[in-house]
Design an enzyme around this catalytic site. Structure first.
Site, PDB file in Angstrom:
ATOM      1  N   HIS A 137     -34.226  61.342  33.157  1.00  0.00           N
ATOM      2  CA  HIS A 137     -33.640  60.040  32.810  1.00  0.00           C
ATOM      3  C   HIS A 137     -33.790  59.745  31.317  1.00  0.00           C
ATOM      4  CE1 HIS A 137     -32.643  55.721  33.687  1.00  0.00           C
ATOM      5  NE2 HIS A 137     -33.371  55.541  32.591  1.00  0.00           N
ATOM      6  N   GLU A 138     -34.996  59.889  30.793  1.00  0.00           N
ATOM      7  CA  GLU A 138     -35.229  59.566  29.379  1.00  0.00           C
ATOM      8  C   GLU A 138     -34.505  60.542  28.454  1.00  0.00           C
ATOM      9  OE1 GLU A 138     -36.342  56.838  28.530  1.00  0.00           O
ATOM     10  OE2 GLU A 138     -37.409  56.146  30.301  1.00  0.00           O
ATOM     11  N   HIS A 141     -30.870  59.630  28.099  1.00  0.00           N
ATOM     12  CA  HIS A 141     -30.617  58.550  27.134  1.00  0.00           C
ATOM     13  C   HIS A 141     -30.339  59.155  25.754  1.00  0.00           C
ATOM     14  CE1 HIS A 141     -31.121  54.855  29.288  1.00  0.00           C
ATOM     15  NE2 HIS A 141     -32.375  55.087  29.653  1.00  0.00           N
ATOM     16  N   TYR A 174     -31.971  45.867  35.975  1.00  0.00           N
ATOM     17  CA  TYR A 174     -32.148  46.925  34.976  1.00  0.00           C
ATOM     18  C   TYR A 174     -30.981  47.910  34.998  1.00  0.00           C
ATOM     19  CZ  TYR A 174     -34.958  49.759  31.802  1.00  0.00           C
ATOM     20  OH  TYR A 174     -35.418  50.438  30.705  1.00  0.00           O
ATOM     21  N   GLU A 181     -28.565  52.264  31.017  1.00  0.00           N
ATOM     22  CA  GLU A 181     -29.480  52.638  32.098  1.00  0.00           C
ATOM     23  C   GLU A 181     -28.714  53.220  33.289  1.00  0.00           C
ATOM     24  OE1 GLU A 181     -32.606  52.808  31.767  1.00  0.00           O
ATOM     25  OE2 GLU A 181     -32.724  51.735  29.854  1.00  0.00           O
TER      26      GLU A 181
END
EC number: 3.4.24.89
Length: 217
Positions: A137-138, A141, A174, A181
């Site tokens: 996930h990070e 980004h 979120y 996101e």
């Protein structure tokens, strides 16, 4: 003449044997991850760090190469991410979407800046985050910002976000609230496994088609 035949035979043998030792695609992918991933200098859980690197292999090699060319590093940390020199400015700061929780970046196990930092042992959903997988996930980004020119902010993706983000994430404040996101989480679903990709296709078909086109190149 006999010597010449021996030389020819030796050359042929080398030509036959060498391909057997050629680096497989998996090894090449490991190589780029060895360049991208920074491990802690002190004690840490080696097996879990290795598992995190292995999961990062789910991201296409071409994209990992592009991240490396942009100077991105993925730091696997043993302690709080704000202990990293590059992220010390986040100490005591409340992350976007975490208002009212009493938590700051010191409590969050992952962040994506020029440096992607994720805590070892916090990969799974529920360990300080609600992502399918923390490190993927990070990292996605960073892919969104630095490789795909903020594709999460395009009209096409925003339109998809408005239609489908609430299917699974309604009211979470979120993923359903921020297109960046939603992109990172939906892309994680697409890349993580056949099962998560199938789930994405069934539940959020527009998002699935967007990801399929995006990662086909």
């Amino acid at each position: 003449m006999k010597w010449d035949k021996r030389v020819v035979a030796l050359i042929l043998a080398v030509m036959i044997v060498c391909p057997l030792f050629a680096a497989p695609a998996h090894a090449q992918e490991q190589s780029i991850l060895d360049k991208l991933v920074v491990l802690p200098s002190g004690e840490y859980n080696h097996s879990e760090a290795a598992a995190m690197k292995q999961r990062l292999e789910k991201i296409p090699t071409s994209i990992l190469d592009a991240l490396y060319s942009k100077g991105v590093k993925i730091k696997l940390t043993q302690g709080a991410i704000t202990n990293e020199p590059e992220l010390a400015y986040l100490k005591g700061v409340v992350p976007r979407g975490w208002e009212g929780t009493g938590l700051t970046w010191d409590d969050v196990p992952g962040v994506s800046e020029r440096v992607v930092a994720v805590r070892i042992g916090y990969s799974e959903k529920g360990k300080g985050h609600n992502s399918l997988n923390l490190e993927i996930h990070e990292t996605l980004h960073a892919v969104d910002r630095l490789v795909l020119n903020e594709v999460s902010g395009t009209d096409e993706f925003i339109n998809i976000f408005n239609k489908e983000a609430s299917v699974k994430y309604k009211g979470d404040g979120y993923v359903s609230a921020y297109p960046t996101e939603y992109f990172a989480e939906a892309a994680s679903l697409y890349l993580y496994s056949d099962a998560t990709r199938s789930d994405l296709k069934d539940s959020m078909p527009l998002t699935y088609e967007f990801m399929a086109k995006l990662f086909a190149n």
